[in-house]
Design an enzyme around this catalytic site. Structure first.
Site, PDB file in Angstrom:
ATOM      1  N   GLU A  41       0.854  -1.197   0.000  1.00 47.32           N
ATOM      2  CA  GLU A  41       0.000   0.000   0.000  1.00 47.32           C
ATOM      3  C   GLU A  41       0.886   1.242   0.000  1.00 47.32           C
ATOM      4  O   GLU A  41       2.056   1.159   0.390  1.00 47.32           O
ATOM      5  CB  GLU A  41      -0.874  -0.005   1.264  1.00 47.32           C
ATOM      6  CG  GLU A  41      -0.072   0.273   2.529  1.00 47.32           C
ATOM      7  CD  GLU A  41      -0.703  -0.275   3.806  1.00 47.32           C
ATOM      8  OE1 GLU A  41      -0.889  -1.502   3.900  1.00 47.32           O
ATOM      9  OE2 GLU A  41      -0.993   0.542   4.679  1.00 47.32           O
ATOM     10  N   LYS A  95       2.864   4.567   1.006  1.00 45.60           N
ATOM     11  CA  LYS A  95       3.368   5.122   2.262  1.00 45.60           C
ATOM     12  C   LYS A  95       3.039   6.611   2.235  1.00 45.60           C
ATOM     13  O   LYS A  95       3.601   7.368   1.445  1.00 45.60           O
ATOM     14  CB  LYS A  95       4.879   4.901   2.369  1.00 45.60           C
ATOM     15  CG  LYS A  95       5.459   5.400   3.668  1.00 45.60           C
ATOM     16  CD  LYS A  95       6.882   4.905   3.834  1.00 45.60           C
ATOM     17  CE  LYS A  95       7.426   5.220   5.208  1.00 45.60           C
ATOM     18  NZ  LYS A  95       7.456   6.650   5.523  1.00 45.60           N
ATOM     19  N   ASP A 117       2.854  10.455   3.178  1.00 47.18           N
ATOM     20  CA  ASP A 117       3.807  11.389   3.765  1.00 47.18           C
ATOM     21  C   ASP A 117       3.068  12.382   4.653  1.00 47.18           C
ATOM     22  O   ASP A 117       2.746  13.494   4.234  1.00 47.18           O
ATOM     23  CB  ASP A 117       4.552  12.109   2.638  1.00 47.18           C
ATOM     24  CG  ASP A 117       5.834  12.741   3.134  1.00 47.18           C
ATOM     25  OD1 ASP A 117       6.185  12.525   4.313  1.00 47.18           O
ATOM     26  OD2 ASP A 117       6.489  13.443   2.350  1.00 47.18           O
ATOM     27  N   TYR A 175      -4.382   2.534   8.765  1.00 43.93           N
ATOM     28  CA  TYR A 175      -3.645   1.396   8.216  1.00 43.93           C
ATOM     29  C   TYR A 175      -3.028   0.474   9.270  1.00 43.93           C
ATOM     30  O   TYR A 175      -2.344  -0.482   8.935  1.00 43.93           O
ATOM     31  CB  TYR A 175      -2.553   1.870   7.257  1.00 43.93           C
ATOM     32  CG  TYR A 175      -1.595   2.900   7.861  1.00 43.93           C
ATOM     33  CD1 TYR A 175      -0.760   2.570   8.916  1.00 43.93           C
ATOM     34  CD2 TYR A 175      -1.541   4.200   7.368  1.00 43.93           C
ATOM     35  CE1 TYR A 175       0.092   3.501   9.472  1.00 43.93           C
ATOM     36  CE2 TYR A 175      -0.687   5.142   7.921  1.00 43.93           C
ATOM     37  CZ  TYR A 175       0.129   4.786   8.970  1.00 43.93           C
ATOM     38  OH  TYR A 175       0.963   5.702   9.529  1.00 43.93           O
ATOM     39  N   LYS A 208      11.125   2.713  -0.477  1.00 44.57           N
ATOM     40  CA  LYS A 208      11.059   4.156  -0.697  1.00 44.57           C
ATOM     41  C   LYS A 208      11.296   4.510  -2.161  1.00 44.57           C
ATOM     42  O   LYS A 208      12.038   3.818  -2.862  1.00 44.57           O
ATOM     43  CB  LYS A 208      12.116   4.872   0.168  1.00 44.57           C
ATOM     44  CG  LYS A 208      11.972   4.638   1.662  1.00 44.57           C
ATOM     45  CD  LYS A 208      10.785   5.372   2.254  1.00 44.57           C
ATOM     46  CE  LYS A 208      11.105   6.813   2.562  1.00 44.57           C
ATOM     47  NZ  LYS A 208      11.952   7.025   3.712  1.00 44.57           N
ATOM     48  N   CYS A 254      41.246  22.237  15.342  1.00 45.10           N
ATOM     49  CA  CYS A 254      39.825  22.382  15.605  1.00 45.10           C
ATOM     50  C   CYS A 254      39.431  23.854  15.490  1.00 45.10           C
ATOM     51  O   CYS A 254      40.042  24.709  16.132  1.00 45.10           O
ATOM     52  CB  CYS A 254      39.514  21.857  17.009  1.00 45.10           C
ATOM     53  SG  CYS A 254      37.840  22.231  17.534  1.00 45.10           S
ATOM     54  N   CYS A 286      38.438  25.091  19.268  1.00 46.23           N
ATOM     55  CA  CYS A 286      39.330  25.208  20.428  1.00 46.23           C
ATOM     56  C   CYS A 286      40.797  25.273  20.017  1.00 46.23           C
ATOM     57  O   CYS A 286      41.669  25.455  20.865  1.00 46.23           O
ATOM     58  CB  CYS A 286      39.107  24.052  21.405  1.00 46.23           C
ATOM     59  SG  CYS A 286      39.733  22.475  20.828  1.00 46.23           S
ATOM     60  N   CYS A 329      38.916  16.433  16.653  1.00 40.74           N
ATOM     61  CA  CYS A 329      39.560  17.377  17.551  1.00 40.74           C
ATOM     62  C   CYS A 329      40.074  16.596  18.750  1.00 40.74           C
ATOM     63  O   CYS A 329      39.359  15.769  19.315  1.00 40.74           O
ATOM     64  CB  CYS A 329      38.525  18.406  17.988  1.00 40.74           C
ATOM     65  SG  CYS A 329      38.959  19.277  19.483  1.00 40.74           S
ATOM     66  N   CYS A 347      37.477  21.175  24.743  1.00 38.96           N
ATOM     67  CA  CYS A 347      36.907  21.792  23.532  1.00 38.96           C
ATOM     68  C   CYS A 347      35.471  22.217  23.826  1.00 38.96           C
ATOM     69  O   CYS A 347      34.626  21.387  24.152  1.00 38.96           O
ATOM     70  CB  CYS A 347      36.928  20.808  22.369  1.00 38.96           C
ATOM     71  SG  CYS A 347      36.102  21.481  20.908  1.00 38.96           S
TER      72      CYS A 347
HETATM   73  S1  IVH Z   1       2.645   0.844   9.016  1.00 33.98           S
HETATM   74  C1  IVH Z   1       4.699  -0.755  12.990  1.00 33.98           C
HETATM   75  N1  IVH Z   1       1.647   1.850   6.830  1.00 33.98           N
HETATM   76  O1  IVH Z   1       5.620   5.631   7.957  1.00 33.98           O
HETATM   77  C2  IVH Z   1       4.729   0.226  11.892  1.00 33.98           C
HETATM   78  N2  IVH Z   1       3.095   3.229   8.116  1.00 33.98           N
HETATM   79  O2  IVH Z   1       8.446   5.183   8.382  1.00 33.98           O
HETATM   80  C3  IVH Z   1       3.364   0.641  11.500  1.00 33.98           C
HETATM   81  N3  IVH Z   1       3.381   5.482   7.229  1.00 33.98           N
HETATM   82  O3  IVH Z   1       5.577   5.961  11.440  1.00 33.98           O
HETATM   83  C4  IVH Z   1       3.409   1.578  10.373  1.00 33.98           C
HETATM   84  N4  IVH Z   1       2.068   5.241   5.481  1.00 33.98           N
HETATM   85  O4  IVH Z   1       3.808   7.252  10.100  1.00 33.98           O
HETATM   86  C5  IVH Z   1       2.445   2.065   7.886  1.00 33.98           C
HETATM   87  N5  IVH Z   1       0.666   2.625   4.895  1.00 33.98           N
HETATM   88  C6  IVH Z   1       1.439   2.834   5.945  1.00 33.98           C
HETATM   89  C7  IVH Z   1       2.086   4.065   6.152  1.00 33.98           C
HETATM   90  C8  IVH Z   1       2.910   4.224   7.252  1.00 33.98           C
HETATM   91  C9  IVH Z   1       2.853   6.065   6.140  1.00 33.98           C
HETATM   92  C10 IVH Z   1       4.320   6.138   8.133  1.00 33.98           C
HETATM   93  C11 IVH Z   1       4.015   5.964   9.601  1.00 33.98           C
HETATM   94  C12 IVH Z   1       5.263   5.388  10.212  1.00 33.98           C
HETATM   95  C13 IVH Z   1       6.284   5.744   9.182  1.00 33.98           C
HETATM   96  C14 IVH Z   1       7.442   4.787   9.233  1.00 33.98           C
END
Ligand code: IVH
Length: 718
Positions: free
Chosen positions: A127, A129, A131, A238, A326, A431, A434, A455, A461
């Protein structure tokens, strides 16, 4: 090129230049304070901000009569950040591991299978991720009772009132939902809503947000929920935290239940049956990235079966059953205006490129790390050429890259654009803070020269002292509220023996010293009686401190939070730990073997510890600190009802129902220590077929030996 006054060393400023520079710094720092505290939209990194303040303090120290009434050093503590109450997460909110390549996906699937000891590929979900910001929504008897941010994963901020203003988040769950359920997901802002919000901010003369994520964060951190209500926030569910009963048998079905209850869930979540299917879905999502209407930074893969998720469990910060694939980093070209050197906690001299500001992936970048001397020269870790050997010079046009929250990197140099008069960069050998020699050590074992120049000033320092203090008070260490980076610099720069803070113990003696001195802290501009009282209270609150926070806070090289936790758990109490460190540093072989036997602690960590505790001045600083604080014993993991809590267990022979890694992880979760060899300290040996010398040794020492089935029986249901 005209000389940038910022580049003039403080020592070379005359009175006139110093006065002008102090005026400039005051305005610039005030500008960044406003951005940071008021708008959640910082333009520069914390390190650059710190450098500005440090420079201001250094100039004031040379010309005390030029201190301006509006000096940033007198404005300490003035811009109080919005404060929310804290919420402890019943189940921690973890982060995800990252991977960037197709090969990484295959490795992830392989690791899952090998941990579980299975041949067939299990089902995964994939799914987007999102932001945004992760959020935990707690419902009790069907009603939303608390909404908390992730915070440090253990403690978050209580933003319930603000979350209630988000229409997409139900206030009530339908009948049939568990009595207690924490729905977790991402609060984010759609791109169109972000654009409209910025347009409105522009018309109202407010400050613009850099990207939708900052806008979402800024909107959520409003003290007044009415302001949040006017901000267009969205949500995707999620994941989950605390539960009074299971939600479903699979990840997919659990999320479907969220949808049934009225939560928005992402329509691009699918089930996949192989690494190739995961990669195909990643490509599909990537190709739609631009038209999704919201920012995403990758694709999350999760093992679908919740029973398997349970068996896979967690590493210290992330689950073994999930990972984030990513998207590649974004790149842009810009010019290097200067190269500055920062001095870190361990004396490392880190060069930073000051760049002509440029937008990369929606964020303005003005600095990029240059890592070390060799990196600038175009020499890689193993001596091989980097960027085909192209060095980086002031004036160069460089390609920079930014991936997620990682510090931007300089990945290439465009030689065709290099000015004719650009000179190779001369890395300092002293450094800059210092004046001590800065050296590159040779590793005795490998004979290799360290890439990092350090240093040699140690505690003399000022930069190292300040950085160590900042580390000591930081969130995952002592977490002293009201004593942030800026305040540490302020107290460190003070010339008054009743008020200054140079080493950690000074923090805990501050109140006593202050009360016996002439100057009242409350009279310093920006402090006031209330903030002084609050500061003293938050210091008092940390006199009792978790063992792992203390070990981490000492700032020993290679001892991050994870290692500090391992050590705390292994030794249990400060007295045990410190005694072992002292004898270990004196070379006691048994103690060293014990240290090396802690799972996860390798030779590098063991050496860093013995180096640190072998130094008289470090022990003196530790002793002084310990006369003021009380470390709490380490919490054993799940010890309630665990028959193996506190026991040392050895697994030997081949196990048939679980892999060795899984057995070990389970034992540790239940509070046992898992050792690699049998000794007097072993309590239990779990032996499978083929067990050899360890079994003999156990028999010799009269240690209990059981089989795999008996072990599973013993820990059943835990
Ligand atoms: S699962 C145990 N699913 O990504 C971990 N996270 O880099 C449960 N995030 O802190 C997270 N979309 O804020 C999950 N579809 C998704 C997500 C997601 C965004 C974020 C979330 C997490 C961060 C980790």
């Amino acid at each position: 090129m005209p000389a940038d006054p910022f580049l003039l060393p403080v020592d070379s400023l005359d009175r006139e230049a110093a006065a002008a520079e102090l005026a400039r710094l005051s305005a610039e720092i005030a500008h960044h304070d406003r951005l940071y505290h008021g708008e959640d939209a910082p333009e520069i990194s914390d390190a650059d901000y710190d450098a500005l303040r440090a420079r201001n303090i250094a100039i004031e120290a040379r010309f005390p009569d030029l201190v301006r009434p509006d000096s940033p050093s007198l404005r300490v503590g003035a811009p109080v950040a919005a404060t929310f109450s804290e919420v402890r997460h019943v189940r921690p909110m973890l982060s995800l591991d990252n991977l960037f390549t197709d090969a990484g996906v295959h490795d992830f699937v392989k690791q899952v299978k090998s941990f579980l000891g299975i041949v067939d590929t299990p089902v995964f979900t994939a799914e987007p991720k999102i932001d945004g910001l992760s959020m935990s929504l707690r419902y009790e008897r069907g009603r939303l009772v608390t909404a908390a941010t992730r915070g440090d994963g253990t403690m978050g901020e209580n933003v319930t009132a603000n979350i209630r203003t988000i229409k997409e988040i139900p206030d009530e769950l339908p009948p049939g939902a568990p009595d207690v359920v924490e729905v977790r997901g991402e609060v984010y802002m759609k791109k169109a809503d972000f654009a409209a919000l910025n347009e409105r901010m522009l018309n109202e003369g407010g400050k613009l947000f850099a990207n939708p994520r900052n806008a979402a964060a800024g909107s959520l951190r409003q003290i007044d929920p009415k302001v949040t209500a006017g901000r267009p926030l969205s949500f995707f569910a999620y994941a989950w935290g605390d539960l009074s009963e299971p939600l479903a048998a699979t990840q997919y079905d659990a999320v479907r239940r969220f949808a049934d209850w009225g939560f928005p869930v992402n329509p691009l979540m699918v089930r996949c049956h192989s690494a190739d299917e995961l990669i195909a879905h990643y490509r599909l999502i990537e190709s739609h990235r631009a038209d999704l209407g919201y920012d995403i930074d990758g694709v999350v893969y999760k093992v679908d079966s919740l029973a398997l998720q349970e068996r896979l469990g967690f590493r210290s910060r992330s689950p073994r059953w999930a990972t984030a694939h990513k998207f590649p980093a974004e790149r842009a070209s810009t010019i290097v205006k200067a190269i500055e050197i920062q001095v870190g906690r361990t004396g490392a001299l880190t060069p930073v490129a000051k760049l002509e500001p440029v937008t990369v992936g929606g964020v303005v970048v003005a600095n990029a790390t240059l890592h070390n001397e060799d990196y600038i020269k175009g020499i890689g870790q193993d001596g091989a050429p980097l960027r085909e050997g192209r060095d980086i010079r002031v004036g160069d046009t460089v390609v920079i890259q930014r991936a997620g929250d990682v510090i931007p990197q300089v990945v290439d140099v465009r030689l065709e654009l290099r000015p004719a008069d650009a000179l190779p960069y001369q890395f300092p050998t002293v450094c800059p803070r210092c004046g001590s020699h800065a050296v590159r050590e040779t590793n005795e074992k490998t004979g290799k020269v360290d890439a990092v120049r350090r240093c040699t000033g140690g505690l003399i320092c000022p930069a190292q002292q300040v950085e160590r203090l900042k580390h000591f008070v930081s969130r995952n260490a002592f977490d002293i509220e009201g004593l942030g980076d800026k305040q540490v610099e302020f107290f460190h720069a003070l010339d008054d023996a009743h008020l200054c803070i140079h080493t950690p113990v000074d923090i805990f003696t501050l109140e006593r010293r202050e009360s016996s001195g002439l100057n009242r802290l409350a009279n310093f501009p920006g402090f006031g009686a209330t903030s002084v009282k609050n500061l003293f209270e938050s210091i008092e609150a940390r006199r009792r401190i978790d063992l792992h926070r203390l070990i981490f806070g000492l700032g020993i090289r290679h001892i991050g939070e994870g290692n500090a936790k391992l050590l705390a758990r292994a030794y249990g109490s400060w007295d045990h730990f410190y005694a072992a460190m002292k004898i270990g540093a004196a070379g006691d072989p048994e103690t060293l073997a014990e240290l090396n036997a802690i799972d996860g602690v390798g030779a590098v960590v063991a050496e860093a510890l013995t180096d640190f505790f072998g130094e008289e001045h470090n022990r003196a600083a530790v002793d002084a600190l310990l006369s003021e604080i009380t470390p709490l014993d380490a919490e054993a993991p799940v010890t309630a009802g665990s028959p193996v809590a506190g026991k040392t267990v050895v697994f030997t022979g081949s196990l048939e129902k679980m892999t060795r890694d899984e057995a070990k992880a389970t034992a540790e979760r239940l509070g046992a220590k898992v050792a690699g060899s049998v000794s007097k300290k072993t309590d239990l040996v779990v032996a499978g077929p083929g067990a050899g010398s360890k079994l003999t040794k156990a028999a010799e020492l009269g240690i209990e030996v059981i089989g795999e089935d008996a072990w599973l029986e013993r820990i059943r249901g835990l």
